[in-house]
Design a protein around this motif. Sequence first.
Motif, mmCIF file in Angstrom:
data_model
loop_
_atom_site.group_PDB
_atom_site.id
_atom_site.type_symbol
_atom_site.label_atom_id
_atom_site.label_comp_id
_atom_site.label_asym_id
_atom_site.label_seq_id
_atom_site.Cartn_x
_atom_site.Cartn_y
_atom_site.Cartn_z
ATOM 1 N N ILE A 45 -64.280 4.509 -0.071
ATOM 2 C CA ILE A 45 -63.805 3.697 -1.431
ATOM 3 C C ILE A 45 -63.958 5.074 -2.549
ATOM 4 O O ILE A 45 -62.758 5.287 -3.298
ATOM 5 N N LYS A 46 -64.830 5.990 -2.491
ATOM 6 C CA LYS A 46 -64.826 7.218 -3.304
ATOM 7 C C LYS A 46 -63.413 8.079 -3.085
ATOM 8 O O LYS A 46 -62.719 8.315 -4.156
ATOM 9 N N GLU A 47 -63.336 8.275 -1.663
ATOM 10 C CA GLU A 47 -62.010 9.266 -1.551
ATOM 11 C C GLU A 47 -60.940 8.401 -2.000
ATOM 12 O O GLU A 47 -60.000 9.314 -2.685
ATOM 13 N N LYS A 48 -60.600 7.298 -1.878
ATOM 14 C CA LYS A 48 -59.455 6.684 -2.269
ATOM 15 C C LYS A 48 -59.286 6.478 -3.565
ATOM 16 O O LYS A 48 -58.220 6.539 -4.214
ATOM 17 N N LEU A 49 -60.323 6.106 -4.376
ATOM 18 C CA LEU A 49 -60.216 5.983 -5.989
ATOM 19 C C LEU A 49 -59.875 7.358 -6.571
ATOM 20 O O LEU A 49 -59.424 7.201 -7.469
ATOM 21 N N GLN A 50 -60.739 8.144 -6.178
ATOM 22 C CA GLN A 50 -60.428 9.798 -6.654
ATOM 23 C C GLN A 50 -59.072 10.038 -6.470
ATOM 24 O O GLN A 50 -58.380 10.472 -7.387
ATOM 25 N N SER A 51 -58.527 9.871 -5.121
ATOM 26 C CA SER A 51 -57.052 10.156 -5.085
ATOM 27 C C SER A 51 -55.992 9.307 -5.883
ATOM 28 O O SER A 51 -54.879 9.892 -6.586
#
Length: 108
Positions: free
Chosen positions: A7-13
């Motif tokens: 979730i963190k990786e996708k939202l940051q991207s």
Amino acid sequence: MNTESRIKEKLQSAFQPLHLEITNESHMHNVPPGSESHFKVVLVSSQFEGERLIGRHRAVNKALVEELQAGVHALALHPLTPEEWFSKGGTSPDSPECLGGSKASSDS
């Protein structure tokens, strides 16, 4: 990689946030220990400027479609513009207590 990390990786991207908080709130619900099914997400991004709340939620849900299909049951979303975030003093509301499953009152 665990669900919270994805979730963190996708939202940051997707949103290049000024601020991102992801809190696994699964322990507050009637789920097995170690579950990753309920999350609170505070996402502060200039991409939300001029966007209505429903559009912000749709954008986040679109970015996390795989997670929502694979076991994430609930997202408490707080998508904010930087101006909104600073006007709130850099805080977001606490999530309410879960009243579902075995944690519901049985006094009825």
